[in-house]
Design a protein around this motif. Structure first.
Motif: not given
Length: 146
Positions: A64-72
């Motif tokens: 919910s935080v890590g992968l979306p931040a990496v994607k962004l």
């Protein structure tokens, strides 16, 4: 040209919405008519961690935080480099996991509403998080087409 302009407009909006989505209160849970919780996503992760639910806290933080931040971040890199193959390949790999964040938040809301112990309602943090998810997905699509 239009795709690049649209991407340039979407990326700051997505980043801003993501930052607000994880730091602002997402849900209001009322218990026993006088107790109220308004946790943000980061506070939910912290609460899980301090209560000893380390595996769940890491899973929620990752999806919910890590992968979306990496994607962004990868979308920013792809936009700046003109959509080079390597950044798009990494973006494709991360994007496969990107819907997990939405599912996890939905599960939290579902659990709160169906437990009977709390009444839950949506707060601005969830709307910002949803907006970040949508604008990030749209920006990723535009980067792939560019």
């Amino acid at each position: 040209m239009i795709l690049r302009l649209a991407t340039a407009l979407l990326l700051p909006v997505a980043t801003f919405c993501f930052a607000l989505g994880i730091t602002q209160p997402m849900i209001r849970m009322e218990r026993l008519y006088f107790l109220e919780d308004r946790p943000s996503l980061l506070e939910m992760v912290e609460g899980l961690w301090t209560k000893g639910d380390h595996v769940i806290a890491v899973a929620v933080a990752l999806f919910s935080v890590g992968l979306p931040a990496v994607k962004l971040c990868l979308i920013h890199v792809a936009a700046l480099t003109g959509g080079k193959a390597r950044s798009l390949a990494l973006l494709g790999a991360v994007s496969k996991w990107s819907m997990m964040d939405v599912m996890l938040v939905a599960l939290v809301l579902f659990a709160a509403k169906t437990s009977g112990l709390a009444k839950a309602s949506v707060l601005p943090g969830l709307w910002f998080y949803a907006a970040a998810t949508l604008t990030t997905a749209l920006a990723a699509m535009l980067c792939r087409r560019d």
